[in-house]
Write an enzyme that holds these catalytic residues in place. Sequence first.
Site, PDB file in Angstrom:
ATOM      1  N   GLY A  90      27.952  40.677  41.074  1.00 11.68           N
ATOM      2  CA  GLY A  90      28.761  40.694  42.287  1.00 11.68           C
ATOM      3  C   GLY A  90      30.232  40.446  42.028  1.00 11.68           C
ATOM      4  N   LYS A 113      41.496  42.428  43.493  1.00 10.96           N
ATOM      5  CA  LYS A 113      40.969  41.869  42.243  1.00 10.96           C
ATOM      6  C   LYS A 113      41.840  40.688  41.833  1.00 10.96           C
ATOM      7  CE  LYS A 113      39.401  43.720  37.767  1.00 10.96           C
ATOM      8  NZ  LYS A 113      39.332  44.977  36.983  1.00 10.96           N
ATOM      9  N   ASP A 125      37.058  31.195  37.178  1.00 11.82           N
ATOM     10  CA  ASP A 125      38.027  30.631  38.120  1.00 11.82           C
ATOM     11  C   ASP A 125      38.388  31.605  39.236  1.00 11.82           C
ATOM     12  OD1 ASP A 125      39.716  32.473  36.891  1.00 11.82           O
ATOM     13  OD2 ASP A 125      40.951  30.962  35.886  1.00 11.82           O
ATOM     14  N   ARG A 177      43.570  47.657  44.784  1.00 16.26           N
ATOM     15  CA  ARG A 177      43.195  48.994  44.332  1.00 16.26           C
ATOM     16  C   ARG A 177      42.392  49.702  45.416  1.00 16.26           C
ATOM     17  NH1 ARG A 177      38.635  47.481  39.700  1.00 16.26           N
ATOM     18  NH2 ARG A 177      36.973  46.855  41.136  1.00 16.26           N
ATOM     19  N   ARG A 184      28.030  51.006  43.142  1.00 14.85           N
ATOM     20  CA  ARG A 184      27.769  51.115  41.707  1.00 14.85           C
ATOM     21  C   ARG A 184      26.274  51.287  41.462  1.00 14.85           C
ATOM     22  NH1 ARG A 184      32.084  47.203  39.692  1.00 14.85           N
ATOM     23  NH2 ARG A 184      33.227  46.625  41.566  1.00 14.85           N
ATOM     24  N   ASP A 253      27.046  47.949  36.143  1.00 15.62           N
ATOM     25  CA  ASP A 253      27.854  47.551  37.293  1.00 15.62           C
ATOM     26  C   ASP A 253      29.250  48.158  37.244  1.00 15.62           C
ATOM     27  OD1 ASP A 253      27.750  45.454  35.107  1.00 15.62           O
ATOM     28  OD2 ASP A 253      29.555  44.792  36.132  1.00 15.62           O
ATOM     29  N   ASP A 263      37.189  49.850  36.792  1.00 13.47           N
ATOM     30  CA  ASP A 263      37.310  48.643  35.965  1.00 13.47           C
ATOM     31  C   ASP A 263      37.922  48.929  34.595  1.00 13.47           C
ATOM     32  OD1 ASP A 263      36.549  46.931  37.906  1.00 13.47           O
ATOM     33  OD2 ASP A 263      34.523  46.627  37.192  1.00 13.47           O
TER      34      ASP A 263
END
EC number: 2.7.7.-
Length: 484
Positions: A90, A113, A125, A177, A184, A253, A263
């Site tokens: 996730g 992101k 984090d 983005r 996915r 993913d 990604d």
Amino acid sequence: MTAATEITFENTFARDLDGLYLPWEAAPAPEPRLVLLNEALARELGLDPAMLRSPEGLGLLTGTAVPESATTVAQAYAGHQFGNYSPRLGDGRALLVGELVTPDGRRRDLHLKGSGRTPFARGGDGKAPLGPMLREYLVSEAMHALGVPSTRSLAVVGTGEHVMRERGPEPGAVLARTASSHLRVGTFQFAAATGDPDVLRRLADHAIARHHPDCAGADHPYLELYRRVVGVQARLIAQWMHLGFVHGVMNTDNMTISGETIDYGPCAFLDAHDPATVYSSIDEGGRYAYGNQPGIAQWNLARFGEALIPLLADDQDEAIRLATEVLQGFAEEYLTARDDGYRAKLGLPAGLDAGPLLTDLFALLEAQKPDHTLFFRRLSDAARGDAGPVRELVGDPSALDEWLSSWRAAGPSPEEMDRVNPVYVPRNHLVEAALGAAVVDGDLEPVQWMLQVLAHPYDEREGYERYAQPAGPDAPPFMTFCGT
């Protein structure tokens, strides 16, 4: 000027797919500042660049102040990471803000992101360093200019805080983005793992409506969805191979249902053409090496087929048979796209049987390891009668001469070649230097120059020669890091 509060988001993902996300809010950004803004993309989305530069716009781009029409969620998905299945991944450091319907009627996700920890963070984090966000902005926009389906970067916003990574504290940032969706293979794996056929069916129906609406009228709509995704991914991977692009982390993913590249972490473009090239610091076994990408894509698509089994037929054996039949079509789809693309790169007439030329070319490239981008661009000179520039790229020019003779006899068109063989790709050493200047010195000029050059990758321009050159034989080995 349109205010952020007046922007209308739609939320079909959140509306249709309860159980596949968690409502969540972005972490505060103490001192947001705009680092990069893609004004052309903003206009395509129907957004006012001036608004996005305002404090209200920065609130939207960091997720800290979104319009009432937005429903910010962290998407759930599973995935095979380096071949190992993780049932709950996730968006650990990202949020889907919602969907914009562009002036020309296209639906585009706005996704953030680096917007802070979510329940999927798995101990991280939730933040993102500036360098990797600038990398994704730069490389994804380069891919778009090269004609490759891709997520696109709208903005990078500094958060005003530092995040700790292997190399010490780095400035934090959020990347905004867009994509036609963020569905996915891993999303389907998560849905299938719930054991609830209704969740899986709702997801498949959502994917069909979003990406392949004509599948709804097919005799077997879910099987046809599978066939379409196999096809778009086969063509996408062929484009990667044509350009020498190495994704670096082809986990399930990170494979989209739309056929868009997603990604841009440990990604890079080949210098020397070597199928064994790996750029990811964590890919110690070379699973995601350049030459392995087609096989990994097929493996990932097999996992997609497994997730769809409950929807394909009441009888499991029949469902497996149908899925296997579709998956077996990947090789033909990929090889057709690969060979068609290379035929274009070689400037050969449509319909020509280029099989022998391509077989010999692939062997030559693997043995001689010329610079991938320069080799194909300089073949245009050879087609015009000057083979000197391309012969300089190989260690044994005599090994190239026989192939060149056969190729030129086929009548290549240098003009057609120049349309599909780029002069400029994001050269690894230049990307690193530009990111270093931005992160360490606060100097964005090298990044902005690269963006300007890469926006027109096929147009050779005087004064930009260094952007077309590799780092050179004495450069240290290049490696990328994902920034998590």
